[in-house]
Design a protein around this motif. Structure first.
Motif, PDB file in Angstrom:
ATOM      1  N   UNK A  12       0.834  -1.175   0.000  1.00 50.27           N
ATOM      2  CA  UNK A  12       0.000   0.000   0.000  1.00 50.27           C
ATOM      3  C   UNK A  12       0.886   1.250   0.000  1.00 50.27           C
ATOM      4  N   UNK A  13       0.571   2.258  -0.856  1.00 45.36           N
ATOM      5  CA  UNK A  13       1.440   3.441  -0.914  1.00 45.36           C
ATOM      6  C   UNK A  13       1.307   4.311   0.338  1.00 45.36           C
ATOM      7  N   UNK A  14       2.369   4.999   0.625  1.00 41.19           N
ATOM      8  CA  UNK A  14       2.398   5.865   1.790  1.00 41.19           C
ATOM      9  C   UNK A  14       1.787   7.225   1.433  1.00 41.19           C
ATOM     10  N   UNK A  15       1.005   7.786   2.353  1.00 42.17           N
ATOM     11  CA  UNK A  15       0.415   9.106   2.120  1.00 42.17           C
ATOM     12  C   UNK A  15       1.480  10.177   2.271  1.00 42.17           C
ATOM     13  N   UNK A  16       1.675  10.979   1.225  1.00 40.35           N
ATOM     14  CA  UNK A  16       2.700  12.013   1.260  1.00 40.35           C
ATOM     15  C   UNK A  16       2.113  13.417   1.291  1.00 40.35           C
ATOM     16  N   UNK A  17       0.806  13.547   1.108  1.00 41.59           N
ATOM     17  CA  UNK A  17       0.177  14.863   1.084  1.00 41.59           C
ATOM     18  C   UNK A  17      -0.058  15.411   2.482  1.00 41.59           C
ATOM     19  N   UNK A  18      -0.627  16.594   2.529  1.00 44.96           N
ATOM     20  CA  UNK A  18      -0.901  17.239   3.808  1.00 44.96           C
ATOM     21  C   UNK A  18      -2.367  17.116   4.207  1.00 44.96           C
ATOM     22  N   UNK A  19      -3.149  16.389   3.452  1.00 43.77           N
ATOM     23  CA  UNK A  19      -4.551  16.238   3.787  1.00 43.77           C
ATOM     24  C   UNK A  19      -5.435  16.722   2.660  1.00 43.77           C
ATOM     25  N   UNK A  20      -6.708  16.706   2.916  1.00 40.78           N
ATOM     26  CA  UNK A  20      -7.677  17.099   1.900  1.00 40.78           C
ATOM     27  C   UNK A  20      -7.947  18.590   1.891  1.00 40.78           C
ATOM     28  N   UNK A  21      -9.054  18.946   1.260  1.00 44.29           N
ATOM     29  CA  UNK A  21      -9.368  20.358   1.115  1.00 44.29           C
ATOM     30  C   UNK A  21      -9.823  20.989   2.431  1.00 44.29           C
ATOM     31  N   UNK A  22     -10.215  20.181   3.412  1.00 46.85           N
ATOM     32  CA  UNK A  22     -10.687  20.731   4.668  1.00 46.85           C
ATOM     33  C   UNK A  22      -9.565  21.314   5.521  1.00 46.85           C
ATOM     34  N   UNK A  23      -8.332  21.036   5.214  1.00 52.41           N
ATOM     35  CA  UNK A  23      -7.230  21.590   5.995  1.00 52.41           C
ATOM     36  C   UNK A  23      -7.070  23.079   5.776  1.00 52.41           C
ATOM     37  N   UNK A  24      -7.667  23.612   4.711  1.00 48.68           N
ATOM     38  CA  UNK A  24      -7.538  25.030   4.392  1.00 48.68           C
ATOM     39  C   UNK A  24      -8.509  25.902   5.180  1.00 48.68           C
ATOM     40  N   UNK A  25      -9.414  25.303   5.947  1.00 46.63           N
ATOM     41  CA  UNK A  25     -10.500  26.068   6.554  1.00 46.63           C
ATOM     42  C   UNK A  25     -10.045  27.048   7.614  1.00 46.63           C
ATOM     43  N   UNK A  26      -8.968  26.802   8.321  1.00 45.91           N
ATOM     44  CA  UNK A  26      -8.559  27.675   9.416  1.00 45.91           C
ATOM     45  C   UNK A  26      -7.552  28.726   9.033  1.00 45.91           C
ATOM     46  N   UNK A  27      -7.536  29.172   7.794  1.00 44.43           N
ATOM     47  CA  UNK A  27      -6.488  30.074   7.331  1.00 44.43           C
ATOM     48  C   UNK A  27      -6.708  31.528   7.704  1.00 44.43           C
ATOM     49  N   UNK A  28      -7.966  31.978   7.854  1.00 50.34           N
ATOM     50  CA  UNK A  28      -8.239  33.399   8.059  1.00 50.34           C
ATOM     51  C   UNK A  28      -8.177  33.771   9.536  1.00 50.34           C
ATOM     52  N   UNK A  29      -7.070  33.535  10.168  1.00 48.03           N
ATOM     53  CA  UNK A  29      -6.908  33.863  11.576  1.00 48.03           C
ATOM     54  C   UNK A  29      -6.404  35.279  11.761  1.00 48.03           C
ATOM     55  N   UNK A  30      -5.978  35.963  10.712  1.00 44.21           N
ATOM     56  CA  UNK A  30      -5.424  37.307  10.813  1.00 44.21           C
ATOM     57  C   UNK A  30      -6.484  38.382  10.622  1.00 44.21           C
ATOM     58  N   UNK A  31      -7.789  38.008  10.634  1.00 44.52           N
ATOM     59  CA  UNK A  31      -8.849  38.981  10.427  1.00 44.52           C
ATOM     60  C   UNK A  31      -9.040  39.901  11.626  1.00 44.52           C
ATOM     61  N   UNK A  32      -8.609  39.475  12.812  1.00 42.73           N
ATOM     62  CA  UNK A  32      -8.837  40.262  14.011  1.00 42.73           C
ATOM     63  C   UNK A  32      -7.969  41.516  14.080  1.00 42.73           C
ATOM     64  N   UNK A  33      -6.837  41.506  13.409  1.00 46.86           N
ATOM     65  CA  UNK A  33      -5.953  42.654  13.501  1.00 46.86           C
ATOM     66  C   UNK A  33      -6.529  43.839  12.719  1.00 46.86           C
ATOM     67  N   UNK A  34      -6.237  45.035  13.209  1.00 53.35           N
ATOM     68  CA  UNK A  34      -6.764  46.253  12.593  1.00 53.35           C
ATOM     69  C   UNK A  34      -6.031  46.529  11.293  1.00 53.35           C
ATOM     70  N   UNK A  35      -6.789  46.998  10.303  1.00 50.67           N
ATOM     71  CA  UNK A  35      -6.177  47.395   9.046  1.00 50.67           C
ATOM     72  C   UNK A  35      -6.502  48.858   8.800  1.00 50.67           C
ATOM     73  N   UNK A  36      -5.742  49.463   7.937  1.00 53.19           N
ATOM     74  CA  UNK A  36      -5.914  50.878   7.649  1.00 53.19           C
ATOM     75  C   UNK A  36      -7.210  51.088   6.870  1.00 53.19           C
ATOM     76  N   UNK A  37      -7.937  52.144   7.224  1.00 48.64           N
ATOM     77  CA  UNK A  37      -9.204  52.436   6.576  1.00 48.64           C
ATOM     78  C   UNK A  37      -8.950  52.954   5.166  1.00 48.64           C
TER      79      UNK A  37
END
Length: 142
Positions: A1-26
């Motif tokens: 059986x081949x070894x899994x070399x990937x990082x997972x499926x498409x659901x691993x991308x869900x937690x990417x927007x963690x930088x939304x809390x920081x203030x941005x320039x208006x």
């Protein structure tokens, strides 16, 4: 059986927007841009928006924002106007609730535009007032 070399499926991308809390320039509008409030979402990366100048425009959500920034009806957005099509525009930026309040305080958005927060629907307000008040003698009968 081949070894899994990937990082997972498409659901691993869900937690990417963690930088939304920081203030941005208006960001304020420039030439060829206008503030708008989304009237309704149409699907396929499009929405209908009521611009501050009074025109209802069909807006296309740019690819950088597509499936990354979620836009709903009532949101304040910055749209880029098209020189060759007056009834169409492109969504450039979505303002967060606090940024929209700041734009209204600075006078960029007129006072007649209602922002999302604090909007009370008349039907919901009437539903909360529906209650029955019993007198003491009514409770004794029960």
């Amino acid at each position: 059986m081949p070894k899994n070399k990937g990082k997972g499926g498409k659901n691993r991308k869900r937690g990417k927007n963690e930088a939304d809390d920081e203030k941005r320039e208006l960001v304020f509008k420039e030439d060829g841009q206008e503030y708008a409030q989304v009237a309704r979402m149409l699907g396929n990366g499009r929405c209908e928006a009521q611009c501050i100048d009074g025109t209802m425009r069909l807006c296309h959500i740019r690819g950088k924002m597509h499936k990354k920034v979620w836009i709903a009806a009532g949101d304040i957005v910055l749209v880029g106007l098209r020189d060759y099509q007056d009834d169409k525009a492109d969504v450039i930026l979505k303002y967060m609730n606090d940024e929209a309040r700041l734009l209204k305080a600075y006078g960029e958005i007129p006072d007649h535009v209602r922002l999302n927060e604090g909007v009370v629907d008349e039907d919901d307000a009437a539903a909360h007032d529906d209650y029955i008040q019993f007198q003491d003698e009514d409770i004794d009968k029960i």
